[in-house]
Design an enzyme around this catalytic site. Structure first.
Site, PDB file in Angstrom:
ATOM      1  N   HIS A 197     -51.130 -64.594 -46.126  1.00 54.45           N
ATOM      2  CA  HIS A 197     -50.985 -66.105 -45.366  1.00 54.45           C
ATOM      3  C   HIS A 197     -51.084 -65.947 -43.865  1.00 54.45           C
ATOM      4  O   HIS A 197     -50.199 -65.034 -43.448  1.00 54.45           O
ATOM      5  CB  HIS A 197     -50.112 -67.042 -45.984  1.00 54.45           C
ATOM      6  N   ARG A 208     -56.130 -64.482 -57.241  1.00 53.90           N
ATOM      7  CA  ARG A 208     -55.690 -65.990 -57.308  1.00 53.90           C
ATOM      8  C   ARG A 208     -57.282 -66.610 -56.974  1.00 53.90           C
ATOM      9  O   ARG A 208     -58.063 -66.256 -56.221  1.00 53.90           O
ATOM     10  CB  ARG A 208     -54.959 -66.507 -56.397  1.00 53.90           C
ATOM     11  N   GLU A 235     -49.667 -77.412 -57.594  1.00 52.44           N
ATOM     12  CA  GLU A 235     -49.441 -77.624 -56.582  1.00 52.44           C
ATOM     13  C   GLU A 235     -49.075 -79.284 -55.965  1.00 52.44           C
ATOM     14  O   GLU A 235     -48.237 -79.449 -55.351  1.00 52.44           O
ATOM     15  CB  GLU A 235     -50.672 -77.020 -55.745  1.00 52.44           C
ATOM     16  N   ASP A 238     -48.797 -77.320 -50.655  1.00 50.85           N
ATOM     17  CA  ASP A 238     -49.839 -78.462 -50.707  1.00 50.85           C
ATOM     18  C   ASP A 238     -48.835 -79.417 -51.352  1.00 50.85           C
ATOM     19  O   ASP A 238     -49.479 -80.688 -51.049  1.00 50.85           O
ATOM     20  CB  ASP A 238     -50.665 -78.169 -51.739  1.00 50.85           C
ATOM     21  N   ARG A 277     -43.344 -70.010 -51.960  1.00 52.59           N
ATOM     22  CA  ARG A 277     -42.691 -70.430 -50.803  1.00 52.59           C
ATOM     23  C   ARG A 277     -43.477 -70.040 -49.547  1.00 52.59           C
ATOM     24  O   ARG A 277     -43.568 -68.798 -49.410  1.00 52.59           O
ATOM     25  CB  ARG A 277     -41.293 -70.046 -50.992  1.00 52.59           C
ATOM     26  N   ARG A 320     -55.534 -76.753 -44.802  1.00 50.54           N
ATOM     27  CA  ARG A 320     -54.474 -76.167 -45.322  1.00 50.54           C
ATOM     28  C   ARG A 320     -53.079 -76.498 -44.706  1.00 50.54           C
ATOM     29  O   ARG A 320     -52.977 -76.763 -43.709  1.00 50.54           O
ATOM     30  CB  ARG A 320     -55.022 -74.722 -45.037  1.00 50.54           C
TER      31      ARG A 320
END
Length: 1117
Positions: A154, A561, A740, A781, A819, A952
Site C-alpha cells: 500500500h 487479491r 469491506e 473502505d 488494518r 481509494r
C-alpha cells in the site's frame, strides 16, 4: 508524535532523547551552514524561533499572541523566494526525520534495558501461570498458535529506500555512541561518520522521479526480510523458547514457529493493472531465489563452525555415502574424459576431417538457444541425462542406503552424421542406453557436464581441499557441503526460470520444499545432541532450522487479491460463449446452483486456449470486422483495451456448442481483463500453495463470489495437471472473502452460513483446508464509507457473526484483519487492537496486514522487529486464553447502535450529500497533487471518477492528514456521543469506557487522533486556499472537531487530550516548531502552484512539504 509505535513505547528517557536530537540537529546545522551559507541559516533559525514562540503561547493558553505570531510567520514565509522555500522545507523535513530516528533509537534502548518488559513473552507467560493457567495448557496453546503478518505494498511509505537505509545507518551510529567504553578518538570518528551521513542525505534527492513497479515494491519487502527479519526471527524464537522453558519446563520445539510472514507485493491486483500474472510468477520466483541465497550464506558459516569429528552413526553413514558418491563421480568423469580424448585423437589422426569451409547452421545463435534437428559438422558429446541419478534419497529418513553407480546403463554409441558430405564420419560418445535425446535434454546435458568439470578443475577446487586432505572425516562439513551444493543448484535453477531459459534439473539435485532442506539439518542437530555437543547445536544451527521453519523456501507466501466483479465478468463471458446465458444476469440461487454443479463435476468449464490479439488489426481480422469503423479512433487507447480473440478448441461431444462458433470476440473494454484473470489462475495452479498463500476476493458480498473463484481455480488446476501429466504442485489456495463496506459487513455472517450449508463447500474446507475458514475484514473502505466509529462497530459485529456462523457448522475461523497504518484505516497499537476483538474471534489464529510506513517503523530494525513479534505473540495468546469481555449489558449494544446511527448519518450527510464538500475537499487539501509522489505502483482511484466513492482510502486520509484536520478519523463521533449524552446516558458511556475493552480502545484511538489534529493550521489552509463561499463549511467542520474533543474528554474523564499518554503528548509538542512552518510553507506553495500549474520547481517544493509533514506526523494514509 506517533501512533505507529505506541504499542512498543514504554516511557523513553527524554533526557537522552533530547541530547541525541540536539546532537543531530547541530550536526545538520553545520552541514547546512556549508551548503547554504549564513544568510539562509539566519532565516531558518528565525522561522524556528517564531514557530516555537507561537507554540509556547498556545500551550500557555495565550491564544491572541499565538495567533499574531503565526500570522507574522506566515507573512515572512510568503515573502521567501522559491529556492529559499524549497531549502527551508527540505531542512525542516530532515530535522523531523532525524527526530524520528532518535525517538526510535531510544524506544529500542529502553526496551533493551528493561528487566521486566511489559507485554514480553516472559512477562505474559508469568502472568498467565500466576493467574492459574496450567503449564501444560499454556505450552500446548503457544505451540499451536498461528499468526501470520502480511506485508503489503500500500502506497504510504513516503521515504525513498535510499534514505531509509541512510536513516538506519544513523540509528546504528547512535547505538554505537551509547557505548560507555567509547574513547575520545573513537567518538570523534563517530561524529565524522554522522556528518558524512547527514551530508549525503542533504545531497540526495528526496523525491522518487518514477513510479515503482510491482516488482520494485516486492524487492522492498524482501529487503525488510534481509536487513531485519532474518536476524530478528531467531532472536524472537529464542526469547519465546526460554520463556516457555522457564514457566512450563519445556522449550519451544525446534520446528515450531508461532509467527510466519505473507506478502501482497506482486499479488495484489485489485485496481492495479500493473500487477499481471507474469509479475506474480516473477515475484514468487524472486522470493524463492532470495530464500535460497540467504540459506546459502548461513550454511557457509555453519560449515566453518561445525568442524568436529564426533557424530552419530547415522550422520557418519551419510557423510561417507556423500564422499563415496563424489569419488565415484570424479573417477567416472576422469575415465570418460580420457576415453573421449583418446577416441577423438584416434579419429582425428586416422581420419582427420577437412577443415570446414563454412560455419555450421545456427552458429550465429546464442548458446542458450534451442537448435531443433540441427545438423552439425562437429562431434556431439552426450552425457548422462535425466536417468542418471547418483543418489537415491528415498527412505533416507529411516535408513541410509549405500550409493552405487549403475554403469551397466552406459554404453558407447556412435552418432552418424546425416550430412551427405560427412556421411562416413562418426564419433564415439558416452550416452545413457535407451535415452532419447531431445534438443532440450542435450542442452541440459552439456550444461551439467560443463558444470561438473568447471567445479573440479578451476577456482573452486583451489578453495576447497579434497576429501583426502581432510584430517579424518569432518562429517558435518561433508553433509553441509552437500546441502550447499544442492542450494547452489536450486539458486541456479531459479535464475534460469526467471530468465525463461530451459531448466530441467534432476529433482534430486535441488531443494523444492522446506522439508527437504530440514532433513539434513535436523540430522546434524540430532547428531550433536546425542554426541554430547548439544550446546553447539543450539546455536547457529538451531537458528538456521528455525529460519527454515518460519520462512520456508519462499520467505513470504504471496497472496493473490482481485475484485469480485472481475471474476463475474470472466464467468459471464464463458457462459455466453457456451450458450448457457449471461452469468451476470442470473440471481444468486441460479449462480450457486450452476457453480456447485460445475464444482462437483470432473470436466473443465473454462475453454482450454485463449489468445489475446495485441492490436486492433488482429481483432478486426479475427472478428471479420463486420461492424462500422466508428470506433477505429479508439484503437490506441491502451493495451488494457486491446481486443481479445478467444479460440476455443472443444469437441462437440464435450459441450453442446454450435460447431460453426469456433471463434469468439468479447467487447474490447473487458477482453484483456478476462484473459488476465484466467492467466492469474493458471499461474496459481503452476505455483500452488507451496509458493502462494490465500486468494482474497475484495468487495465480496455473496456466497457466489467465493464459489466463482473456487471454480476458476479448479479449472486452471485441471488444465495445468493435464499438460504436466501429473498433479499440480502444492494444494489449492485458500479462498478468502473480504468484506469491506458497511453493507457487506452486515451480511458477512449470512454469506458464511450460506457457503457452509453447501455440502461440496463444507467438505472442501474440511478436506483441503483442515477445517479452517478464513474471512478478511476491511478497515479502510468501511471507514471511508460510514466514518471511523460506525466502521469499528460494524467490524466488531461482523466478526462476532462470522465466528458464530463457523461454530454452528463445526468449522474453525481465522480472521484476517486488513488494518492500515493510520487510525482512520484501522491502525493503532497492535496489542490494544488484538485485545479489543470480540471474544472467541481470536482462538490461537490471526492474520493481519502491515502496510507502507508501518513495515519500516515496526520491522525496519531487528530490535524493533523482535519487540513487535513478541507483542503479536503475547496479544494473541492473551486473547485466546483470556478472551476480552463482551458488553456486560444488552443496553450497551443498543447504545452503540444509536451512536453509530447518528455518527454515520452525520458523516455521510457531510461527505456524500453536501454538494459543496467535494469542491471544498479539492481546494483545502493537496489531494490532487498526491499522485505526483510516485510512492506506489497502483492508481489513486479504482475507476475514472472525481467523486469520493471511487477514491481509494489511502489518498483520502493522506490528504486530510496533511492539513492536520485528520477528518476521516473523527467526523461524526462528536455528534453521536453528544446525542446519547443529551439523552442522559453519560454515566452509561463512562461505565462502558471503564469495563468494555472494545469501547475503551475505540475512544482512546479517537482521542489520540484528536491530540494530533491542529485547528489553527487547518484554519490557515481554509483562509488562504478555499473560496469564500465554502469557508463556512470548513468552519463547521472545525466546530465538529471541538464537539468530538469535548465529549471524548467527558467520557474518559481526562482534563486534556492524551492525558493518559504524556510521553506521546510531549513528543507531539517537540515536533511542532518544525512541523507548523512546513504546513504554512505548503499552503503558500499550493497557492502559487494553483496559479502556475506547469511550474515543476513549485511542484517539487510542494512534494518536499508533503514528505516533511508525513515525517512530522509519522503517518500518511
Amino acid at each position: 508524535m506517533t501512533d505507529i509505535t505506541d504499542d512498543i513505547a514504554e516511557e523513553i528517557s527524554f533526557q537522552g532523547f533530547e541530547d541525541d536530537c540536539r546532537l543531530l540537529g547541530n550536526l545538520l546545522n553545520d552541514v547546512l551552514q556549508r551548503e547554504l551559507g549564513p544568510d539562509f541559516m539566519e532565516k531558518l533559525e528565525r522561522t524556528r524561533v517564531l514557530a516555537q514562540s507561537a507554540c509556547n503561547m498556545r500551550m500557555a493558553g495565550i491564544e491572541d499572541t499565538a495567533e499574531l505570531l503565526e500570522k507574522q510567520l506566515a507573512a515572512e514565509l510568503s515573502k521567501m523566494t522559491l529556492e529559499e522555500a524549497l531549502s527551508l522545507a527540505r531542512a525542516f523535513s530532515h530535522y523531523l526525520n532525524l527526530t524520528g530516528i532518535a525517538e526510535t533509537h531510544h524506544r529500542v534502548t529502553k526496551a533493551r534495558g528493561s528487566t521486566n518488559l511489559s507485554k514480553s513473552c516472559d512477562d505474559v507467560l508469568n502472568q498467565l501461570v500466576q493467574g492459574g493457567i496450567s503449564p501444560a495448557d499454556l505450552y500446548d496453546t503457544v505451540c499451536k498458535q498461528e499468526v501470520e503478518i502480511v506485508l503489503t505494498a500500500h502506497p504510504t511509505q513516503i521515504n525513498r529506500r535510499t534514505l531509509q537505509y541512510k536513516h538506519i545507518k544513523i540509528a546504528h551510529l547512535l547505538e554505537y555512541n551509547d557505548r560507555p567504553d567509547l574513547g575520545h578518538e573513537d567518538r570523534e570518528m563517530l561524529i565524522e561518520d554522522l556528518v558524512r551521513e547527514l551530508a549525503s542525505i542533504w545531497q540526495t534527492d528526496e523525491l522518487r522521479r518514477h513510479k515503482p513497479t510491482p516488482v520494485d515494491e516486492a524487492r522492498a519487502g524482501l529487503n525488510i526480510v534481509e536487513q531485519s527479519l532474518w536476524r530478528a526471527v531467531p532472536h524472537y524464537l529464542r526469547r519465546l523458547s526460554n520463556a516457555l522453558k522457564k514457566h512450563t519446563g519445556k522449550p519451544l520445539p525446534l520446528t515450531c514457529t508461532p509467527i510466519k510472514f505473507g506478502s501482497w507485493m506482486g499479488g495484489d491486483r485489485d485496481g492495479n493493472p500493473n500487477v499481471t500474472a507474469k509479475v506474480t510468477r516473477d515475484v514468487s520466483l524472486l522470493s524463492r531465489w532470495m530464500a535460497v541465497d540467504l540459506y546459502l550464506r548461513e550454511v557457509d558459516n555453519l560449515r566453518f563452525e561445525l568442524s568436529m569429528n564426533q557424530c552419530s552413526a547415522k550422520l557418519s553413514g551419510l557423510a561417507r555415502e556423500i564422499l563415496e558418491k563424489e569419488k565415484t563421480l570424479d573417477d567416472w568423469h576422469e575415465t570418460r574424459s580420457q576415453q573421449s580424448s583418446l577416441g577423438q585423437f584416434k579419429n582425428y589422426s586416422n581420419h582427420a576431417p577437412p577443415l570446414p569451409t563454412q560455419l555450421p547452421a545456427g552458429a550465429d545463435l546464442p548458446s542458450c538457444a534451442e537448435h531443433n534437428d540441427m545438423k552439425t559438422h562437429y562431434p556431439r558429446l552426450d552425457v548422462p541425462g535425466t536417468e542418471f541419478k547418483p543418489m537415491n534419497r528415498q527412505g533416507r529418513q529411516d535408513s541410509l542406503k549405500e550409493f552405487s553407480l549403475d554403469t551397466s546403463k552406459l554404453s558407447i554409441k556412435t552418432h552418424g552424421n546425416d550430412n551427405a558430405n560427412n556421411s562416413g564420419n562418426g564419433q564415439s560418445v558416452v550416452t545413457p542406453r535407451g535415452t532419447a535425446s531431445s534438443s532440450s535434454q542435450l542442452l541440459l546435458q552439456r550444461r551439467q557436464f560443463a558444470e561438473s568439470q568447471i567445479g573440479r578443475t578451476s577456482f573452486q577446487k583451489l578453495l576447497e581441499p579434497s576429501s583426502s586432505q581432510i584430517p579424518g572425516i569432518a562429517p558435518y562439513r561433508v553433509v553441509l557441503g552437500d546441502v550447499k551444493e544442492k542450494l547452489s543448484k536450486s539458486r541456479r535453477r531459479l535464475e534460469l526460470l526467471l530468465e525463461d531459459l530451459p531448466c530441467e534439473y534432476d529433482p534430486w539435485d535441488y531443494y523444492e520444499t522446506s522439508e527437504q532442506l530440514l532433513e539434513p539439518l535436523l540430522l546434524c542437530y540430532d547428531s550433536l545432541q546425542c554426541s554430547g555437543s548439544g550446546i553447539l547445536g543450539d546455536g547457529r544451527l538451531a537458528d538456521l532450522i528455525r529460519r527454515v521453519a518460519t520462512f520456508g523456501m519462499v520467505l513470504m507466501k504471496l497472496d493473490l487479491r482481485q475484485e469480485s466483479g472481475r471474476h463475474s465478468e470472466t464467468l459471464d463471458a464463458i457462459t455466453k460463449y457456451l450458450d448457457m446465458g449471461a452469468y451476470s444476469e442470473w440471481d444468486e440461487d441460479k449462480k450457486l446452483e450452476f457453480l456447485t454443479r460445475e464444482l462437483k463435476g470432473k470436466r473443465p468449464l473454462v475453454p482450454p486456449t485463449i489468445e489475446v490479439a495485441t492490436s486492433y488489426e488482429e481483432y478486426s481480422d479475427a472478428s471479420q470486422c463486420g461492424s462500422d469503423s466508428d470506433e477505429m479512433g479508439d484503437k490506441v487507447e491502451s493495451r488494457k483495451e486491446a481486443a481479445t480473440k478467444i479460440n476455443i478448441k472443444k469437441s462437440n461431444s464435450q459441450r453442446n456448442v454450435n460447431p460453426l462458433k469456433m471463434h469468439m470476440s468479447f467487447p474490447r473494454n473487458v477482453t484483456f481483463d478476462i484473459k488476465e484473470v484466467l492467466d492469474t489462475f493458471r499461474v496459481a495452479a503452476e505455483l500452488g500453495s507451496d509458493s502462494l498463500g490465500a486468494y482474497v476476493i475484495s468487495m465480496a458480498s455473496n456466497a457466489s463470489d467465493v464459489l466463482a473463484v473456487e471454480l476458476l481455480q479448479k479449472d486452471a488446476r485441471l488444465a495445468v495437471a493435464g499438460e504436466l501429466g501429473r498433479p499440480c504442485p502444492g494444494g489449492t489456495l485458500r479462498v478468502v472473502p473480504l468484506f469491506e463496506t458497511v453493507k457487506d459487513l452486515r451480511q458477512a455472517g449470512s454469506v458464511i452460513r450460506k457457503l457452509l450449508s453447501i455440502d461440496w463447500y463444507h467438505d472442501h474446507i474440511i478436506k483441503n483446508h483442515n477445517g479452517h475458514q478464513e474471512v478478511m475484514v476491511g478497515y479502510s473502505d468501511s471507514g471511508k464509507d460510514a466514518g471511523r466509529f460506525t466502521a469499528a462497530w460494524e467490524l466488531y459485529k461482523a466478526q462476532q457473526d462470522v465466528t458464530t456462523a463457523c461454530n454452528e457448522y463445526g468449522i474453525k475461523i481465522t480472521l484476517f484483519h486488513g488494518r492500515g497504518g493510520s487510525i482512520g484505516r484501522g491502525g493503532g497499537p497492535t496489542h490494544l487492537a488484538i485485545q479489543s476483538q470480540p471474544p472467541g474471534s481470536v482462538m490461537g489464529t490471526l492474520r493481519s496486514t502491515e502496510q507502507g510506513e508501518m513495515v519500516q517503523a515496526k520491522f525496519g530494525l531487528p530490535q524493533m522487529a523482535v519487540r513487535q513479534l513478541e507483542i503479536y505473540t503475547t496479544a494473541v495468546l492473551l486473547a485466546t486464553i483470556r478472551p476480552p469481555q463482551s458488553p456486560k449489558e444488552e443496553k450497551w449494544r443498543k447504545l452503540m447502535d444509536e451512536i453509530s446511527q447518528i455518527s454515520s448519518t452525520t458523516y455521510r450527510t457531510t461527505v456524500y450529500e453536501n454538494p459543496e464538500f467535494l469542491a471544498y475537499f479539492h481546494e483545502a487539501t493537496p489531494q490532487a497533487e498526491l499522485g505526483c509522489l510516485n510512492i506506489g505502483s497502483r492508481p489513486t482511484r479504482r475507476k475514472v471518477s472525481t467523486g469520493i466513492g471511487h477514491l481509494r482510502a489511502i489518498p483520502w486520509i493522506f490528504a486530510w492528514t496533511q492539513t492536520r484536520l485528520i477528518l476521516p478519523a473523527w467526523l461524526g463521533v462528536g455528534a453521536g456521543l453528544k446525542g446519547i449524552c443529551e439523552k442522559g446516558h453519560t454515566e452509561d458511556l463512562r461505565a462502558m469506557y471503564k469495563e468494555w475493552p472494545f469501547f475503551q480502545s475505540t475512544i482512546d484511538l479517537i482521542e489520540m487522533v484528536l491530540g494530533k489534529a491542529d485547528i489553527p493550521i487547518a484554519k490557515h489552509y481554509d483562509e488562504v486556499l478555499v473560496s469564500e463561499s465554502r469557508q463556512e463549511l470548513g468552519a463547521e467542520l472545525r466546530r465538529e472537531l471541538l464537539t468530538a474533543e469535548k465529549f471524548v474528554l467527558l467520557i474518559t474523564g481526562h482534563e486534556k487530550l492524551s492525558e493518559n499518554n504524556r510521553s506521546l503528548r510531549k513528543l507531539i509538542e517537540s515536533r511542532l516548531p518544525y512541523l507548523n512552518p512546513i504546513n504554512m510553507l505548503q499552503v503558500e506553495i499550493l497557492k502559487r502552484l494553483r496559479r502556475d500549474d506547469d511550474n515543476n520547481k513549485l511542484r517539487d517544493a510542494l512534494l518536499i512539504t508533503i514528505n516533511g509533514i508525513a515525517a512530522g506526523m509519522r503517518n500518511t494514509g
